[in-house]
Write an enzyme that holds these catalytic residues in place. Structure first.
Site, PDB file in Angstrom:
ATOM      1  N   ASP A 455      -7.307  14.119  -3.652  1.00  0.00           N
ATOM      2  CA  ASP A 455      -6.736  13.088  -2.792  1.00  0.00           C
ATOM      3  C   ASP A 455      -6.028  13.703  -1.593  1.00  0.00           C
ATOM      4  OD1 ASP A 455      -6.145  10.505  -1.994  1.00  0.00           O
ATOM      5  OD2 ASP A 455      -5.264   9.924  -3.911  1.00  0.00           O
ATOM      6  N   ASP A 520      -9.083   2.003  -1.302  1.00  0.00           N
ATOM      7  CA  ASP A 520      -8.088   1.712  -2.331  1.00  0.00           C
ATOM      8  C   ASP A 520      -8.110   0.243  -2.747  1.00  0.00           C
ATOM      9  OD1 ASP A 520      -7.154   4.247  -2.699  1.00  0.00           O
ATOM     10  OD2 ASP A 520      -5.390   4.031  -1.425  1.00  0.00           O
TER      11      ASP A 520
END
Length: 714
Positions: A455, A520
């Site tokens: 990430d 997301d």
């Protein structure tokens, strides 16, 4: 071979590229459908004759692959460079052309200013995709300051009158917008230090009237994972071009004697049957040329993409081994094939305010380490993955307290607050060695870990390194090298590129990774358009797509399990929720969806995508196998029609001369107002011609309903 001819040409079975080399520098004069041998380059040159215009240069400065001030270009120069003399006005002369069956290398020199410019073009053997890179070398003694070097500037056919751009924000990436190609420049610049959610480095140029299944179009994508800029410009003389390159900060690239710089790769493709045909070219190219960095037969390129369970929206930071084992117990019977432990497993990480940089298992949560959890997961037949955010550090961490100088920063400028974290300086070898050690230590300690979700969760606002120089160019090179080292040390490890969702989706990072986290947002309605935009360049097997909670944590929207599942099936499928909250109906539905995904992922991950034009009411598309023997199609109702009944669904990509059995495979049950076509078509045989040209009347559906059909040749 080496030659200096007036024209050079690259061909494959689909495409021809022709470059005019009569001037000082090469210019692309044709890119499109393959030309036959009867069409000669001399013919094209003659047809391209342009006269002296009123109050204009006698000879127009060309739109060469790298336009320069020395050529007198009045558009955007492809090279911006300076030194202690007049290097800013560099003017190159083509000195050599090397050609193979699939590639061209143009070498040009400016002997007075002691610089060499090399542009390399490679045409893929099987698709319409061509790649372009440019390199500049300092062959003098004094230092040069490079401000910009484009990968290429490519002239557009005059029929290309419109452009499709990509924009968005966090949790709403890959939104498309169409614009007229206007007199002037359409310019996008990205300085976020990541590909970004809002300025994806891609553009499509197309002719008026082009749709998903008809018309000519060109796609352009820069494989750059940080700062970039591009433009589409129509000049006063009527010529148009696109230009792509890395955006460099002042002083970011200096070239001492003998040093060189190479641009990121520009990927260009051509479609002659609508946007879907263009996407097919990019998808096939990526499958054959990009997803081949691992020869390991266990890699993601040589096995079906496994169904994920990701813990993030299920438990967030609330880690507890008993709870996690219970989650594994719940998801394994659904057909989950990979369990990914997200953020919260490492030292001091109880929220997003602390712990980044301290990549050791938190003994307060896992006193016996991760072995118990990993064994529990793998004993249930699932692979085990884990989350890292290696490029970041929290100020509240042992790492930052020991090495505050390891964070990118600029003198006397306070850090811009952003998610309680700073960015580590990967141009510092000590930082890279630290990260390599802590990551590989975890992987060595727990050899059953086979997957990393990598990430990156903030912009890079002050990209200054220890020398006070801007660092993003070196940062990306170091990142790619670090990922490759981790993979080499642990063969078979797969890595997902995540950046607060879709903030780093590009063909710079993909050759080093295996999958993108697309967004997301797990809201199925948002995802329909996010995934549609993503699909213009990237194939579905690298598109992470998860079934989220019934109440979306980002939008708050409550959506039925049927549409959430249907949307996720057409990417690299997973689920991300607390499975203990599932009703019996939701469990059964999820299990059926996962089974359906597995049954047809050989088509969705290997076939050709056909999107249907967006009518503002429904999102429609399908995947058809290469041999056109089978396909799977989705009709997603988003808004209720303004008429009493919906329009027809026109299948695409089938063989008109074949006959197909039509089956509705999703959802299993559907409540309807009155009997409809759904009761009549299942199991019936139709010609491909009828399905494509006549189409199927759609039933009256509630909004937020998905129908999935399969076709199989008989």
């Amino acid at each position: 071979m080496s030659s200096l001819t007036a024209f050079v040409r690259l061909d494959n079975a689909k495409t021809t590229l022709i470059f005019d080399c009569q001037g000082r520098m090469p210019t692309l004069i044709y890119y499109g459908q393959q030309l036959n041998n009867a069409t000669t380059t001399d013919m094209l040159a003659l047809l391209n004759t342009r006269q002296e215009a009123k109050c204009a240069p006698v000879i127009e400065p060309p739109i060469s692959l790298v336009p320069t001030h020395g050529e007198g270009v009045t558009g955007s120069p492809g090279l911006e460079i300076s030194g202690d003399a007049d290097q800013w006005s560099a003017g190159f002369t083509l000195s050599d052309i090397e050609q193979t069956d699939t590639s061209l290398t143009f070498t040009a020199v400016d002997a007075d200013r002691q610089m060499q410019l090399v542009t390399r073009v490679v045409l893929d053997a099987e698709t319409t995709v061509a790649t372009f890179t440019s390199s500049i070398q300092n062959q003098g003694e004094s230092t040069l300051q490079l401000n910009y070097l484009n990968a290429a500037s490519l002239a557009l056919p005059t029929t290309m009158s419109k452009i499709k751009s990509f924009e968005g924000r966090w949790s709403n990436e890959f939104q498309t917008a169409d614009h007229d190609l206007f007199f002037g420049s359409y310019v996008r610049e990205n300085r976020r230090g990541k590909t970004s959610h809002d300025t994806f480095p891609g553009l499509i140029a197309f002719a008026n009237g082009t749709g998903e299944l008809v018309g000519e179009c060109f796609g352009f994508h820069l494989g750059a994972s940080a700062n970039h800029k591009f433009r589409a410009e129509m000049m006063a003389d009527g010529r148009s071009y696109v230009q792509f390159g890395e955006l460099l900060f002042p002083g970011e690239v200096t070239l001492d004697a003998g040093e060189s710089y190479t641009s990121p790769v520009l990927y260009a493709g051509f479609g002659d049957a609508g946007f879907s045909s263009l996407s097919q070219q990019f998808h096939n190219f990526i499958r054959s040329n990009v997803l081949t960095h691992s020869a390991d037969i266990t890699s993601a390129q040589h096995k079906p993409r496994p169904v994920h369970y990701n813990t993030w929206e299920g438990i967030y930071f609330d880690h507890d081994e008993v709870t996690l084992k219970a989650l594994a117990d719940k998801v394994a019977p659904l057909g989950i094939e990979r369990f990914v432990l997200d953020d919260g497993w490492f030292k001091g990480r109880r929220n997003d305010k602390a712990g980044l940089g301290d990549w050791t298992v938190d003994e307060a949560i896992y006193p016996e380490g991760l072995d118990g959890l990993i064994d529990h997961v793998t004993d249930k037949g699932m692979e085990f993955g884990i989350w890292f955010e290696p490029e970041m550090v929290n100020p509240d961490s042992d790492l930052y307290r020991a090495h505050p100088e390891w964070a990118l920063h600029t003198k006397n400028n306070p850090h811009v607050p952003f998610r309680n974290q700073y960015v580590l300086d990967l141009t510092n070898p000590e930082v890279v060695e630290y990260l390599y050690k802590v990551i590989t230590d975890v992987l060595s300690t727990y050899p059953k870990i086979s997957y990393i979700k990598w990430d990156m969760n903030r912009d890079v606002n002050h990209p200054g390194n220890l020398q006070g120089k801007p660092a993003m160019h070196g940062q990306m090179a170091a990142l790619y090298t670090l990922i490759d080292r981790v993979k080499a040390a642990h063969p078979g490890i797969e890595i997902e590129s995540c950046c607060s969702g879709g903030g780093r989706v590009d063909l710079g990072i993909l050759p080093h990774t295996d999958r993108f986290w697309t967004s997301d947002s797990n809201d199925a309605l948002d995802r329909l358009y996010i995934q549609r935009g993503f699909s213009y360049f990237f194939p579905s097997e690298v598109m992470g797509a998860h079934v989220g909670p019934r109440d979306c944590h980002i939008t708050g929207r409550n959506l039925p399990i049927e549409i959430r599942s249907a949307v996720s099936m057409f990417g690299h499928m997973g689920i991300e929720m607390d499975p203990r909250e599932l009703t019996e109906h939701e469990q059964d539905t999820l299990k059926s969806a996962i089974s359906l995904y597995k049954k047809y992922r050989h088509i969705t991950h290997g076939g050709d995508l056909y999107r249907m034009d967006d009518d503002g009411l429904n999102v429609k598309f399908g995947y058809v196998s290469k041999d056109k023997a089978e396909g799977i199609f989705a009709y997603n109702s988003v808004k209720e029609t303004g008429r009493t009944t919906p329009s027809r669904f026109y299948f695409a990509g089938l063989d008109a001369d074949k006959s197909y059995t039509l089956e509705r495979v999703w959802p299993g049950t559907l409540k309807e107002y009155s009997p409809s076509i759904l009761q009549k078509t299942d199991g019936q045989v139709f010609s491909g011609e009828a399905l494509m040209k006549y189409g199927m009347q759609m039933p009256v559906l509630f909004p937020q309903t998905s129908l999935i059909y399969t076709v199989k040749a008989v």
